[in-house]
Design an enzyme around this catalytic site. Structure first.
Site, PDB file in Angstrom:
ATOM      1  N   TYR A 151       0.781  -1.291   0.001  1.00  0.00           N
ATOM      2  CA  TYR A 151      -0.169  -0.100  -0.006  1.00  0.00           C
ATOM      3  C   TYR A 151       1.048   1.311   0.084  1.00  0.00           C
ATOM      4  O   TYR A 151       0.503   2.124  -0.831  1.00  0.00           O
ATOM      5  CB  TYR A 151      -0.718  -0.090   1.261  1.00  0.00           C
ATOM      6  CG  TYR A 151      -1.928   0.926   1.144  1.00  0.00           C
ATOM      7  CD1 TYR A 151      -3.143   1.045   0.438  1.00  0.00           C
ATOM      8  CD2 TYR A 151      -1.734   2.083   2.056  1.00  0.00           C
ATOM      9  CE1 TYR A 151      -4.014   2.102   0.593  1.00  0.00           C
ATOM     10  CE2 TYR A 151      -2.611   3.221   2.106  1.00  0.00           C
ATOM     11  CZ  TYR A 151      -3.741   3.147   1.479  1.00  0.00           C
ATOM     12  OH  TYR A 151      -4.882   4.069   1.350  1.00  0.00           O
ATOM     13  N   LYS A 155       1.111   3.982  -2.888  1.00  0.00           N
ATOM     14  CA  LYS A 155       0.759   5.258  -2.984  1.00  0.00           C
ATOM     15  C   LYS A 155       2.084   6.444  -2.865  1.00  0.00           C
ATOM     16  O   LYS A 155       1.894   7.786  -3.412  1.00  0.00           O
ATOM     17  CB  LYS A 155       0.367   5.934  -1.330  1.00  0.00           C
ATOM     18  CG  LYS A 155      -1.009   5.101  -1.166  1.00  0.00           C
ATOM     19  CD  LYS A 155      -2.343   5.514  -2.032  1.00  0.00           C
ATOM     20  CE  LYS A 155      -3.453   4.841  -1.562  1.00  0.00           C
ATOM     21  NZ  LYS A 155      -4.578   5.501  -2.519  1.00  0.00           N
TER      22      LYS A 155
END
Length: 243
Positions: A151, A155
């Site tokens: 994750y 990002k």
């Protein structure tokens, strides 16, 4: 009051949570909004509830589906002025236990979909010499987080994509920015115990979790003429957690 009257926006992952709040806020500012979500029924229900909006189904992990979504929305509304790449998933685990498919799934939804959508939408924006692309990143893309290597990397990649896109598209008056939310009250955080919420709040100088509206207001600002000289930036909305 920010005015987006006459503008058309597409928000991915907008049937619920932060995405829904973004869609609601853009509608309140006068924009017509396309709500894209994996579940068509949820997208249509949300669109009906918030007003000047239409629901569309899209599996953003499928590049062909994302490209088709952009074309479908442009055909339906006549133009597409604002793109908000909000769709995202998590598949958290320590790196030693993380499966390849969990890495790939997060990258496909969180990062590749934004690249494909940005590539597809820019042709129309270039012709009109106007566009606003806003990517919803995260503070963990800046500082990292244990158990979230996939994750956090997705990002961080989204921030890099934002800056590169901004440099490529600025000459055509297409502005590309990112928003990096901190801890926001969502259905996920609602499931946490009061003790866990207190521990999260203790990490934040403002001593509270943010609300989806805080992110939505930042999107509305970056989509508006008030931000016409801002591109390639990351607006951190986290109550001061990351300074």
């Amino acid at each position: 009051m920010i005015s987006l009257t006459g503008k058309t926006a597409l928000v991915t992952g907008a049937a619920r949570g932060i995405g829904r709040s973004i869609a609601e806020t853009l509608v309140a500012c006068g924009a017509r909004v396309a709500i894209a979500d994996l579940d068509l029924a949820s997208a249509e229900k949300t669109a009906q509830e918030i007003g000047e909006a239409r629901g569309f189904a899209c599996d953003v992990s499928d590049p062909a589906a994302v490209t088709m979504l952009i074309q479908t929305v442009e055909d339906a509304f006549g133009s597409l002025d604002i793109l908000v790449n909000n769709a995202g998933i998590t598949r958290d685990n320590l790196m030693a236990r993380m499966k390849d498919e969990d890495w790939d799934a997060v990258m496909a939804v969180n990062l590749r979909s934004a690249f494909v959508a940005t590539r597809a939408v820019q042709r129309g924006m270039m012709k009109r010499r106007f566009g606003r692309i806003i990517n919803i990143a995260s503070v963990v893309g800046i500082m990292g987080n244990k158990g979230q290597a996939n994750y956090s990397a997705s990002k961080a990649g989204l921030i890099g994509l934002t800056k590169s896109s901004a440099k490529e598209l600025a000459s055509r008056n297409i502005l590309v920015n990112a928003i990096a939310p901190g801890f926001i009250q969502t259905a996920m955080t609602d499931k946490l115990s009061d003790e866990a919420k207190a521990q999260l709040a203790a990490q934040i100088p403002l001593a509270r979790l943010g609300e989806p509206k805080d992110i939505a207001n930042a999107v509305a600002f970056l989509a508006s003429d008030l931000a016409s000289y801002i591109t390639g930036q990351v607006l951190v909305v986290d109550g001061g957690m990351v300074m």
